[in-house]
Design a protein around this motif. Structure first.
Motif, PDB file in Angstrom:
ATOM      1  N   UNK A 159      -9.245   8.908   2.685  1.00  0.00           N
ATOM      2  CA  UNK A 159      -9.269   7.786   3.629  1.00  0.00           C
ATOM      3  C   UNK A 159      -8.363   6.813   2.839  1.00  0.00           C
ATOM      4  N   UNK A 160      -8.056   6.578   1.710  1.00  0.00           N
ATOM      5  CA  UNK A 160      -7.170   5.539   1.161  1.00  0.00           C
ATOM      6  C   UNK A 160      -5.769   5.949   1.865  1.00  0.00           C
ATOM      7  N   UNK A 161      -5.241   7.033   1.921  1.00  0.00           N
ATOM      8  CA  UNK A 161      -4.016   7.421   2.089  1.00  0.00           C
ATOM      9  C   UNK A 161      -3.878   7.165   3.509  1.00  0.00           C
ATOM     10  N   UNK A 162      -4.864   7.530   4.248  1.00  0.00           N
ATOM     11  CA  UNK A 162      -4.940   7.304   5.975  1.00  0.00           C
ATOM     12  C   UNK A 162      -4.784   5.996   6.047  1.00  0.00           C
ATOM     13  N   UNK A 163      -5.492   4.810   5.425  1.00  0.00           N
ATOM     14  CA  UNK A 163      -5.412   3.447   5.548  1.00  0.00           C
ATOM     15  C   UNK A 163      -3.884   3.019   5.156  1.00  0.00           C
TER      16      UNK A 163
ATOM     17  N   UNK B 219      -6.110  -6.903   9.834  1.00  0.00           N
ATOM     18  CA  UNK B 219      -7.466  -6.855   9.927  1.00  0.00           C
ATOM     19  C   UNK B 219      -8.368  -6.629  11.191  1.00  0.00           C
ATOM     20  N   UNK B 220      -7.633  -6.745  12.150  1.00  0.00           N
ATOM     21  CA  UNK B 220      -8.130  -6.588  13.566  1.00  0.00           C
ATOM     22  C   UNK B 220      -7.992  -5.033  13.896  1.00  0.00           C
ATOM     23  N   UNK B 221      -6.860  -4.470  13.534  1.00  0.00           N
ATOM     24  CA  UNK B 221      -6.733  -2.933  13.982  1.00  0.00           C
ATOM     25  C   UNK B 221      -7.378  -2.058  12.962  1.00  0.00           C
ATOM     26  N   UNK B 222      -7.505  -2.482  11.537  1.00  0.00           N
ATOM     27  CA  UNK B 222      -7.927  -1.599  10.746  1.00  0.00           C
ATOM     28  C   UNK B 222      -9.485  -2.111  10.473  1.00  0.00           C
ATOM     29  N   UNK B 223     -10.026  -3.109  11.053  1.00  0.00           N
ATOM     30  CA  UNK B 223     -11.471  -3.471  10.591  1.00  0.00           C
ATOM     31  C   UNK B 223     -11.716  -3.548   9.064  1.00  0.00           C
ATOM     32  N   UNK B 224     -10.975  -4.055   8.415  1.00  0.00           N
ATOM     33  CA  UNK B 224     -10.911  -4.271   7.003  1.00  0.00           C
ATOM     34  C   UNK B 224     -10.669  -5.647   6.816  1.00  0.00           C
ATOM     35  N   UNK B 225     -11.244  -6.127   5.613  1.00  0.00           N
ATOM     36  CA  UNK B 225     -10.783  -7.579   5.119  1.00  0.00           C
ATOM     37  C   UNK B 225      -9.287  -7.381   4.436  1.00  0.00           C
ATOM     38  N   UNK B 226      -8.466  -8.452   4.671  1.00  0.00           N
ATOM     39  CA  UNK B 226      -6.993  -8.447   4.458  1.00  0.00           C
ATOM     40  C   UNK B 226      -6.934  -8.290   2.907  1.00  0.00           C
ATOM     41  N   UNK B 227      -7.867  -9.027   1.991  1.00  0.00           N
ATOM     42  CA  UNK B 227      -7.667  -8.530   0.495  1.00  0.00           C
ATOM     43  C   UNK B 227      -7.798  -7.153   0.138  1.00  0.00           C
ATOM     44  N   UNK B 228      -8.840  -6.596   0.721  1.00  0.00           N
ATOM     45  CA  UNK B 228      -9.001  -5.167   0.437  1.00  0.00           C
ATOM     46  C   UNK B 228      -7.780  -4.286   0.896  1.00  0.00           C
TER      47      UNK B 228
ATOM     48  N   UNK C 196      -5.400  -2.437  -2.012  1.00  0.00           N
ATOM     49  CA  UNK C 196      -5.153  -1.123  -1.812  1.00  0.00           C
ATOM     50  C   UNK C 196      -3.740  -0.701  -1.585  1.00  0.00           C
ATOM     51  N   UNK C 197      -3.044  -1.490  -0.801  1.00  0.00           N
ATOM     52  CA  UNK C 197      -1.644  -1.133  -0.456  1.00  0.00           C
ATOM     53  C   UNK C 197      -0.792  -1.303  -1.823  1.00  0.00           C
ATOM     54  N   UNK C 198      -0.956  -2.301  -2.401  1.00  0.00           N
ATOM     55  CA  UNK C 198      -0.252  -2.469  -3.737  1.00  0.00           C
ATOM     56  C   UNK C 198      -0.526  -1.595  -4.742  1.00  0.00           C
ATOM     57  N   UNK C 199      -1.896  -1.148  -4.897  1.00  0.00           N
ATOM     58  CA  UNK C 199      -2.111  -0.367  -5.875  1.00  0.00           C
ATOM     59  C   UNK C 199      -1.528   1.194  -5.654  1.00  0.00           C
ATOM     60  N   UNK C 200      -1.679   1.672  -4.271  1.00  0.00           N
ATOM     61  CA  UNK C 200      -0.902   3.104  -3.922  1.00  0.00           C
ATOM     62  C   UNK C 200       0.394   2.924  -4.017  1.00  0.00           C
ATOM     63  N   UNK C 201       1.045   2.016  -3.332  1.00  0.00           N
ATOM     64  CA  UNK C 201       2.447   2.031  -3.056  1.00  0.00           C
ATOM     65  C   UNK C 201       3.258   1.310  -3.974  1.00  0.00           C
ATOM     66  N   UNK C 202       2.641   0.693  -4.843  1.00  0.00           N
ATOM     67  CA  UNK C 202       3.498  -0.250  -6.216  1.00  0.00           C
ATOM     68  C   UNK C 202       4.395  -1.195  -5.487  1.00  0.00           C
ATOM     69  N   UNK C 203       4.103  -1.825  -4.325  1.00  0.00           N
ATOM     70  CA  UNK C 203       4.690  -2.831  -3.579  1.00  0.00           C
ATOM     71  C   UNK C 203       3.611  -3.539  -2.674  1.00  0.00           C
TER      72      UNK C 203
END
Length: 172
Positions: free
Chosen positions: A51-55, A83-92, A96-103
């Motif tokens: 799921x994380x990689x999909x997001x 937020x609108x397209x992924x139905x998640x809070x922007x902070x999340x 997540x993006x920073x953690x996985x992608x390193x940027x």
């Protein structure tokens, strides 16, 4: 079409297929997952299962779409779009993006915008002012500063280098 064809050869029922995403009628067992990977990876596709990689991939796809294909759409804040397209809070999404992608999402977005600026400079159909407006920069100076920060070159020097590398047709 290639993905659809290969999945059908494996006898897998497809519910929905669109760029970058396939929804199957039934969950896959490990043997089926392995078969899909064996077929699609050599064709240049990546199989993303968790799921994380999909997001993360959806974030990238949305950003690329906004930068490269949303010329005529009204400009919205990127965080609102995500937020609108992924139905998640922007902070999340951001963490997540920073953690996985390193940027950060912002740095990825800027990198995509600079790639688009490069493309438009090479095409030589728009002025720098028109490019700045099209990509929603507040000014040409801001675009130029960001371009230099990312590439190490000014937009005009980048354009000059690219023009120097192109040979006229009568010199080929």
């Amino acid at each position: 079409m290639v993905v659809q064809s290969e999945l059908e050869k494996l006898g897998l029922g497809i519910k929905k297929i669109k760029l970058g995403e396939v929804v199957l009628e039934k969950p896959l067992d490990s043997e089926q997952k392995h078969s899909i990977e064996q077929i699609l990876i050599p064709l240049g596709f990546e199989v993303i299962d968790d799921k994380k990689s999909q997001i993360i991939e959806k974030i990238k796809t949305i950003i690329i779409d906004q930068v490269h294909h949303a010329d005529n759409e009204p400009k919205m804040n990127l965080s609102d779009i995500l937020c609108t397209q992924l139905n998640h809070d922007y902070n999340y999404l951001s963490n997540l993006f920073s953690e996985v992608e390193g940027t950060t999402i912002e740095k990825y977005f800027i990198a995509q915008k600079i790639e688009k600026v490069k493309e438009l400079l090479v095409y030589d159909e728009l002025s720098l002012s028109e490019i700045a407006h099209r990509l929603n920069y507040s000014s040409v100076a801001y675009l130029s500063n960001q371009f230099k920060k990312v590439t190490g070159l000014t937009p005009s020097y980048f354009k000059q280098i690219k023009e120097d590398k192109r040979k006229p047709l009568d010199h080929l």
